[in-house]
Design a protein around this motif. Structure first.
Motif, PDB file in Angstrom:
ATOM      1  N   HIS A  47      53.430 -17.729  -2.335  1.00 13.10           N
ATOM      2  CA  HIS A  47      53.736 -16.321  -2.099  1.00 13.10           C
ATOM      3  C   HIS A  47      55.249 -16.175  -2.053  1.00 13.10           C
ATOM      4  O   HIS A  47      55.908 -16.862  -1.280  1.00 13.10           O
ATOM      5  N   HIS A  57      43.510 -18.333  -4.355  1.00  8.76           N
ATOM      6  CA  HIS A  57      43.748 -19.732  -3.947  1.00  8.76           C
ATOM      7  C   HIS A  57      42.610 -20.605  -4.498  1.00  8.76           C
ATOM      8  O   HIS A  57      41.814 -21.168  -3.744  1.00  8.76           O
ATOM      9  N   HIS A  98      45.889 -16.472   7.062  1.00  6.74           N
ATOM     10  CA  HIS A  98      45.956 -15.543   5.924  1.00  6.74           C
ATOM     11  C   HIS A  98      44.777 -15.739   4.979  1.00  6.74           C
ATOM     12  O   HIS A  98      44.083 -16.750   5.036  1.00  6.74           O
ATOM     13  N   ALA A 142      43.310 -17.065   2.539  1.00  2.00           N
ATOM     14  CA  ALA A 142      43.470 -18.127   1.544  1.00  2.00           C
ATOM     15  C   ALA A 142      42.202 -18.949   1.377  1.00  2.00           C
ATOM     16  O   ALA A 142      42.111 -19.759   0.466  1.00  2.00           O
TER      17      ALA A 142
HETATM   18 ZN   LIG Z   1      48.278 -17.952   0.222  1.00  2.00          ZN
END
Ligand SMILES: [Zn+2]
Length: 270
Positions: free
Chosen positions: A58, A115, A168, A170
């Protein structure tokens, strides 16, 4: 005369060795977990990682030295244009290189989480494509991953229904494939702070006891997690979607899967 013969032999051996080394393909993995995958069939001297271990894709920007490494690579393993927009232009510019884009190997029923290295079927296809490009055998990796999946499902079975927050968004592939009960995430991407409504909802879920564990990530400050959770009785754990603490080795990726499962079980068990 004997000396001359030896000298010629040495020169010839050196030449053919150099020729052999030059024909070995150079592989570049964009992020550390993909380097763990690649290390199953690539020797460490032929393998490079674009982003240093622990660097999140990111908000990443390429430096000139990164572009050099891209140019030198024959095979590039990457996650696709959504997770790694900084590589899209180069994939178009250098179509003669072998680009293995994980996002193209996903099926429509999978979560859309970019991801993709946390999706076992996608990783198996990507590793098989890499092995194929290098003329290597992919079956040992497939066997090791299968064992890691069996292990994960076994240890996770007793905690499958226990709710958790991740730091987060992911882990959707892992959560979906292992059938876990993720009830929320503190942020969509690490740079984005959650809105007041989201925070209020998370506080309510915590108060109602729907969350057994909250996971932080080593790459980011836990301040947000601590401020949301306050002194509510919930366990704290750590998950790393990049597996930055895992060294490159031929079985690094299956180890990464086992480690994720162990960390989840530690935090989710009573
Ligand atoms: Zn990420």
């Amino acid at each position: 005369m004997k000396f001359l013969k030896t000298a010629v032999l040495v020169i010839f051996t050196t030449l053919s060795f150099n020729l052999w080394a030059a024909t070995e393909k150079k592989v570049l993995a964009s992020v550390h977990p993909l380097a763990l995958v690649a290390a199953s069939v690539v020797n460490s001297d032929q393998l490079q990682t674009l982003l240093p271990a622990g660097t999140s894709p990111h908000d990443f920007a390429l430096r000139p030295s990164d572009v050099d490494r891209l140019q030198e690579a024959d095979v590039i393993l990457w996650t696709g244009p959504v997770a790694e927009p900084y590589l899209s232009g180069f994939a178009r510019r250098w179509p003669d290189k072998t680009w293995i884009d994980l996002s193209k190997l996903a099926t429509p029923e999978q979560p859309r989480d970019p991801h993709y290295w946390l999706s076992v079927p996608v990783v198996l296809k990507a590793q098989a494509a890499l092995a194929d490009a290098l003329g290597k055998d992919a079956s040992e990796f497939a066997r090791q991953v299968e064992r890691a999946v069996l292990y994960s499902d076994q240890v996770l079975a007793p905690v499958k229904d226990r709710g958790f927050f991740v730091f987060h968004r992911a882990y959707d592939h892992w959560v979906y494939e292992r059938g876990l009960n993720q009830v929320g995430a503190f942020t969509l991407t690490p740079e984005q702070k959650p809105g007041m409504r989201t925070l209020q909802m998370m506080r309510d879920q915590l108060r109602r006891g729907e969350v057994a564990c909250v996971f932080r990530e080593p790459e980011f400050s836990p301040a947000l997690v601590i401020s949301v959770v306050g002194d509510l009785p919930v366990k704290h754990g750590e998950l790393d979607p990049l597996g930055a603490h895992i060294d490159l080795s031929s079985d690094g990726y299956p180890y990464f899967l086992r480690d994720l499962a162990d960390r989840a079980v530690n935090c989710l068990s009573l």
